[in-house]
Design a protein around this motif. Structure first.
Motif, PDB file in Angstrom:
ATOM      1  N   ALA A  64      -1.253   5.766   0.007  1.00  0.00           N
ATOM      2  CA  ALA A  64      -2.196   6.326  -0.961  1.00  0.00           C
ATOM      3  C   ALA A  64      -3.599   6.224  -0.376  1.00  0.00           C
ATOM      4  N   ILE A  65      -4.154   7.348   0.033  1.00  0.00           N
ATOM      5  CA  ILE A  65      -5.469   7.393   0.662  1.00  0.00           C
ATOM      6  C   ILE A  65      -6.510   7.770  -0.388  1.00  0.00           C
ATOM      7  N   LEU A 116      -1.565  11.432  -1.009  1.00  0.00           N
ATOM      8  CA  LEU A 116      -0.409  10.721  -0.459  1.00  0.00           C
ATOM      9  C   LEU A 116      -0.024  11.311   0.894  1.00  0.00           C
ATOM     10  N   LYS A 117       0.082  10.445   1.900  1.00  0.00           N
ATOM     11  CA  LYS A 117       0.453  10.875   3.245  1.00  0.00           C
ATOM     12  C   LYS A 117       1.485   9.908   3.826  1.00  0.00           C
ATOM     13  N   ALA A 129      -0.618  14.188  -4.600  1.00  0.00           N
ATOM     14  CA  ALA A 129      -1.826  13.449  -4.966  1.00  0.00           C
ATOM     15  C   ALA A 129      -1.564  12.641  -6.223  1.00  0.00           C
ATOM     16  N   VAL A 130      -2.291  11.543  -6.328  1.00  0.00           N
ATOM     17  CA  VAL A 130      -2.281  10.737  -7.551  1.00  0.00           C
ATOM     18  C   VAL A 130      -3.527  11.122  -8.344  1.00  0.00           C
ATOM     19  N   GLU A 178       0.813  -1.206   0.000  1.00  0.00           N
ATOM     20  CA  GLU A 178       0.000   0.000   0.000  1.00  0.00           C
ATOM     21  C   GLU A 178       0.852   1.263   0.000  1.00  0.00           C
ATOM     22  N   SER A 179       2.149   1.106  -0.038  1.00  0.00           N
ATOM     23  CA  SER A 179       3.037   2.266  -0.023  1.00  0.00           C
ATOM     24  C   SER A 179       3.462   2.624  -1.437  1.00  0.00           C
ATOM     25  N   LEU A 180       3.632   3.910  -1.644  1.00  0.00           N
ATOM     26  CA  LEU A 180       4.065   4.417  -2.942  1.00  0.00           C
ATOM     27  C   LEU A 180       5.244   5.350  -2.705  1.00  0.00           C
TER      28      LEU A 180
END
Length: 207
Positions: A112-113, A167-168, A149-150, A101-103
């Motif tokens: 990525a929320i 993204l946080k 942001a994506v 779940e990490s980018l």
């Protein structure tokens, strides 16, 4: 894991059952395991589907039990799935702890929320931020707020793009899956009855 720990007491047993003192630990362990299996079924068939839209059986199969024995009158029921376990209590998820779940952006990991908050179902692998970026379906931009942001291009949109994920580096997660109350309700409703039934079964064999 949610533990069920029982201390046996003769005071609450009928007199005819107190004569089965040698069998009490075995009977108690059997009663514990019965309510653990009942709790497992409730969590798999009611609690999980009632909270999330499940895409497959993987999340449900992650609900496992640790059986009690007459030497150890302690059992447990819970999830072995890390995503599900993080829904059972308030916690902080940090980017990098769970790679899928990490980018990474410029070498730094982000979570990525989804825009709009956590979805009620698990995001399909092909629709995750990293997968969309890998297929050139989305890309990372910096917003006016400074956040990353994506986004994806969208024809007809006045801005030309639509945000998909924020993204946080870490995010606070509130409890969504109420496993503890479900298990406690099952235990309260069934344990005493199962223990009595087990003792009756043993007593019938000794008559």
């Amino acid at each position: 894991m949610i533990k069920l720990d029982v201390e046996t007491s003769f005071d609450k047993l009928a007199l005819r059952h107190r004569m089965l003192s040698a069998d009490l630990p075995y009977a108690t362990a059997q009663a514990i395991n019965t309510v653990l299996f009942q709790s497992q079924r409730t969590l798999r068939n009611d609690t999980l589907p009632g909270t999330f839209q499940l895409r497959n059986k993987r999340t449900q199969s992650g609900i496992q039990i640790e059986k009690a024995s007459k030497q150890r009158l302690t059992g447990a029921v819970g999830t072995q799935d890390w995503w599900t376990s993080e829904q059972t209590e308030d916690t902080t998820r940090i980017a990098g702890n769970q790679g899928r779940e990490s980018l990474k952006v410029k070498g730094r990991p982000y979570l990525a929320i989804p825009v709009g908050g956590a979805p009620s179902k698990v995001i399909a692998k092909g629709m995750r931020a990293s997968a969309l970026i890998a297929r050139n379906k989305a890309f990372v931009v910096q917003l006016r707020s400074g956040n990353l942001a994506v986004v994806a291009r969208e024809s007809g949109n006045p801005r030309g793009v639509v945000p998909l994920f924020i993204l946080k580096p870490q995010v606070r997660i509130k409890e969504r899956l109420h496993m503890q109350p479900s298990v406690e309700a099952t235990i309260r409703a069934n344990f005493d009855t199962k223990l009595r039934a087990e003792l009756e079964r043993i007593a019938s064999r000794t008559n």
